[in-house]
Design an enzyme around this catalytic site. Structure first.
Site, mmCIF file in Angstrom:
data_model
loop_
_atom_site.group_PDB
_atom_site.id
_atom_site.type_symbol
_atom_site.label_atom_id
_atom_site.label_comp_id
_atom_site.label_asym_id
_atom_site.label_seq_id
_atom_site.Cartn_x
_atom_site.Cartn_y
_atom_site.Cartn_z
ATOM 1 C CG ASP A 1 -2.079 0.925 1.108
ATOM 2 O OD1 ASP A 1 -2.372 1.387 -0.023
ATOM 3 O OD2 ASP A 1 -2.721 1.217 2.137
ATOM 4 N NE ARG B 1 -7.826 0.784 5.420
ATOM 5 C CZ ARG B 1 -7.530 2.066 5.598
ATOM 6 N NH1 ARG B 1 -7.561 2.590 6.803
ATOM 7 N NH2 ARG B 1 -7.185 2.826 4.577
ATOM 8 C CB SER C 1 -7.727 -3.626 2.977
ATOM 9 O OG SER C 1 -7.481 -2.390 3.624
ATOM 10 C CG ASN D 1 -7.957 -2.303 -5.166
ATOM 11 O OD1 ASN D 1 -7.037 -3.099 -5.018
ATOM 12 N ND2 ASN D 1 -8.175 -1.331 -4.291
ATOM 13 N NE ARG E 1 -1.375 6.469 1.411
ATOM 14 C CZ ARG E 1 -1.505 5.501 2.313
ATOM 15 N NH1 ARG E 1 -1.221 5.737 3.576
ATOM 16 N NH2 ARG E 1 -1.909 4.302 1.942
HETATM 17 C C1 IPE Z 1 -5.408 -2.851 -0.176
HETATM 18 O O1 IPE Z 1 -5.104 -1.522 -0.327
HETATM 19 C C2 IPE Z 1 -5.378 -3.534 -1.518
HETATM 20 C C3 IPE Z 1 -4.069 -3.701 -2.122
HETATM 21 C C4 IPE Z 1 -2.932 -3.350 -1.603
HETATM 22 C C5 IPE Z 1 -4.092 -4.330 -3.427
HETATM 23 P P1 IPE Z 1 -6.231 -0.405 -0.514
HETATM 24 O O2 IPE Z 1 -5.495 0.874 -0.657
HETATM 25 O O3 IPE Z 1 -7.172 -0.784 -1.585
HETATM 26 O O4 IPE Z 1 -7.000 -0.486 0.893
HETATM 27 P P2 IPE Z 1 -7.889 0.590 1.642
HETATM 28 O O5 IPE Z 1 -8.933 1.060 0.690
HETATM 29 O O6 IPE Z 1 -6.972 1.697 2.044
HETATM 30 O O7 IPE Z 1 -8.432 -0.135 2.838
HETATM 31 C C1 IPE Z 2 -1.553 0.277 -3.443
HETATM 32 O O1 IPE Z 2 -1.399 1.645 -3.484
HETATM 33 C C2 IPE Z 2 -1.802 -0.299 -4.824
HETATM 34 C C3 IPE Z 2 -3.162 -0.842 -5.033
HETATM 35 C C4 IPE Z 2 -4.111 -0.856 -4.138
HETATM 36 C C5 IPE Z 2 -3.432 -1.393 -6.327
HETATM 37 P P1 IPE Z 2 -2.619 2.640 -3.418
HETATM 38 O O2 IPE Z 2 -3.030 2.978 -4.807
HETATM 39 O O3 IPE Z 2 -3.702 2.108 -2.549
HETATM 40 O O4 IPE Z 2 -1.939 3.900 -2.742
HETATM 41 P P2 IPE Z 2 -2.553 4.900 -1.676
HETATM 42 O O5 IPE Z 2 -3.134 4.073 -0.569
HETATM 43 O O6 IPE Z 2 -3.595 5.700 -2.396
HETATM 44 O O7 IPE Z 2 -1.389 5.731 -1.231
HETATM 45 MG MG MG Z 3 -4.157 2.310 -0.599
#
Ligand code: IPE
Ligand code: IPE
Ligand code: MG
Length: 226
Positions: A15, A180, A182, A63, A19
């Site tokens: 994750d 968390r 997720s 997602n 950001r």
């Molecule tokens: C969890 O991350 C899913 C993956 C890393 C693929 P998210 O960014 O989707 O989770 P939330 O929405 O912050 O809980």
């Molecule tokens: C994780 O990074 C990648 C996927 C969930 C596919 P994010 O895209 O969730 O990055 P943040 O949480 O917005 O920083």
């Molecule tokens: Mg994320």
């Protein structure tokens, strides 16, 4: 590294790509691209550290709620990732495993993934990638399959989880500071050690995986005993 203070199976909720990009005033797509490089590093580090299995959460069943553009960037990244890394995986004896309902992806991706599954099937270590994965869906599916065969018990459910042929999950890591799960590996986490790291996924490297394994070695696992 066969001693029990060392994890056999590590899973990572990757994750923080968005950001990471935001901090650099870059489009999210570049955060995902840099995240792809971190995947390469993590797979290499897992090999160097001697892990039997590394499981990576790449795309959750939730997602799909993201904007169409971002989903399409992630799908293209997946296409390129398979093309760029398949040969290397074969040579390094890494077996690809997919957990999740990947057949919902575009037909060309399904075809690429299935080709990769077949061509890496002789591998000795496992890279499991969670694609269109949700733990609640996984458990519901396993319970349904168990019920079709007879009694629903923890054992009969477990047998039908995507992870049935993998070593037990030892360590679950989430990057980016979120605390968390997720919808990731809810069943398998029952007694896994958890580690929430502040590093954003695109900055993750060998040193982070090593530090996580060292932290794991210090933990006292009890599994309910004393
Ligand atoms: C969890 O991350 C899913 C993956 C890393 C693929 P998210 O960014 O989707 O989770 P939330 O929405 O912050 O809980
Ligand atoms: C994780 O990074 C990648 C996927 C969930 C596919 P994010 O895209 O969730 O990055 P943040 O949480 O917005 O920083
Ligand atoms: Mg994320």
């Amino acid at each position: 590294m066969a001693d029990s203070s060392f994890p056999r199976h590590v899973a990572i909720i990757m994750d923080g790509n968005g950001r990471w990009a935001k901090k650099r005033a870059m489009p999210r797509a570049l955060g995902h691209k840099a995240g792809g490089e971190a995947v390469r590093r993590a797979v290499q580090a897992a090999e160097d550290l001697g892990l039997e299995c590394l499981t990576l959460y790449a795309f959750s069943s939730e997602n799909w709620k993201r904007e169409e553009d971002e989903i399409s960037d992630l799908m293209n990244l997946m296409r390129r990732f398979i093309e760029a890394n398949l040969q290397d995986m074969i040579e390094r004896k890494v077996r690809l495993k997919i957990i999740g309902d990947y057949k919902a992806f575009a037909p060309d991706i399904v075809e690429k993934l299935e080709g990769a599954l077949e061509r890496t099937s002789g591998g000795e270590r496992t890279l499991a990638v969670a694609l269109n994965y949700g733990a609640q869906q996984e458990i519901a599916r396993a319970a349904r399959l168990a019920a079709e065969e007879g009694a629903i018990t923890p054992e009969s459910i477990e047998k039908h989880l995507y992870t049935a042929d993998l070593p037990p999950l030892d360590l679950l890591i989430r990057t980016s500071g979120e605390v968390r799960l997720s919808n990731f590996l809810l069943w398998q986490s029952a007694y896994a050690e958890m580690l929430f790291m502040d590093v954003l996924w695109p900055d993750f490297g060998e040193e982070h995986l090593r530090a996580a394994c060292e932290e794991f070695a210090k933990r006292e696992r009890r599994f309910g005993g004393r």
